[in-house]
Scaffold this active site. Sequence first.
Site, PDB file in Angstrom:
ATOM      1  N   HIS A   1      19.750  32.990  10.323  1.00  0.00           N
ATOM      2  CA  HIS A   1      20.076  31.573  10.118  1.00  0.00           C
ATOM      3  C   HIS A   1      21.594  31.431   9.967  1.00  0.00           C
ATOM      4  O   HIS A   1      22.262  32.298   9.410  1.00  0.00           O
ATOM      5  CB  HIS A   1      19.361  31.054   8.866  1.00  0.00           C
TER       6      HIS A   1
ATOM      7  N   GLU B   1      18.953  26.144  16.397  1.00  0.00           N
ATOM      8  CA  GLU B   1      19.391  25.273  15.318  1.00  0.00           C
ATOM      9  C   GLU B   1      20.899  25.061  15.422  1.00  0.00           C
ATOM     10  O   GLU B   1      21.678  25.864  14.888  1.00  0.00           O
ATOM     11  CB  GLU B   1      19.071  25.916  13.969  1.00  0.00           C
TER      12      GLU B   1
HETATM   13  P1  PGA Z   1      17.410  20.606   7.832  1.00  0.00           P
HETATM   14  O1  PGA Z   1      17.541  22.202   7.829  1.00  0.00           O
HETATM   15  O2  PGA Z   1      16.080  20.267   8.456  1.00  0.00           O
HETATM   16  O3  PGA Z   1      17.456  20.231   6.365  1.00  0.00           O
HETATM   17  O4  PGA Z   1      18.560  20.074   8.611  1.00  0.00           O
HETATM   18  C1  PGA Z   1      17.214  22.888   8.996  1.00  0.00           C
HETATM   19  C2  PGA Z   1      17.480  24.358   8.870  1.00  0.00           C
HETATM   20  O5  PGA Z   1      18.507  24.774   8.335  1.00  0.00           O
HETATM   21  O6  PGA Z   1      16.639  25.142   9.336  1.00  0.00           O
END
Ligand code: PGA
Length: 249
Positions: free
Chosen positions: A97, A169
């Site tokens: 991540h 993401e």
């Molecule tokens: P969020 O987080 O939906 O709060 O934007 C997404 C993530 O970091 O996976």
Amino acid sequence: MTVWIGTSWKMNKTLAEATDWARGLGEFLAGRELGAVQPFVIPPATAIAAVAQALAAEPRVLVGAQNAHWEDAGAWTGEVSVPQVADAGARIVEIGHSERREHFGETDETVRAKVAATLAHGLVPLLCVGEPAAVKDAGGSAAFIADQAARALEGLAPEQLGRVLIAYEPIWAIGAHGRPATTAELEEPFAALAQAWGEKVQGLLYGGSVGLDNAADLLGLAPVDGLFVGRTAWQLDGYLRLLQIAAHL
Ligand code: PGA
């Protein structure tokens, strides 16, 4: 086609809060047909076992870990290993991540090692890729994430790749300071991911400011096999609404 609907709680929830959420999900799902929807929840490491236990009667929900070390055991203070998170009940491991890459020194090399360790122990790696705003502004999103994925998945056999999930993401779309990506903005990056990995991996997910207002549109993008959600799913009601949207309940 499986539709993955998952949440990571990041560094949130006490054991009591985690257990409440998980019990509530179990009660919602009991006797309910989910169609192709595959739910998963990724608590902080402290709550993996409690959440897995609270959902023991609902094996359709996969529980995961937000991180795991590439070694099985040893002198790695503060870390947990893949066998340890598996022992606690995790069946998915989130890897790479952007918050871990930015704040905890995660590199393409450590990400690759963690993907390999996760596969070696029979768990599902959920590989996160995503570009910063400057790369997007320069028109480099697709190449950046294709490169990140290639480095993380280098050398894997087809059978191993077939168990991998990739979550795209975009960093500029994540969290309280992010802004939701439009479906138009996602077309090119997802097309690149789909071309390189779509046939090879288990699924391509989108994450970053997913909400109740944009979930259906995001799921409508052809290459998108699911959503990986933060804030909207931290309250159980939000997560249940997302399940309902995905399952057309
Ligand atoms: P969020 O987080 O939906 O709060 O934007 C997404 C993530 O970091 O996976």
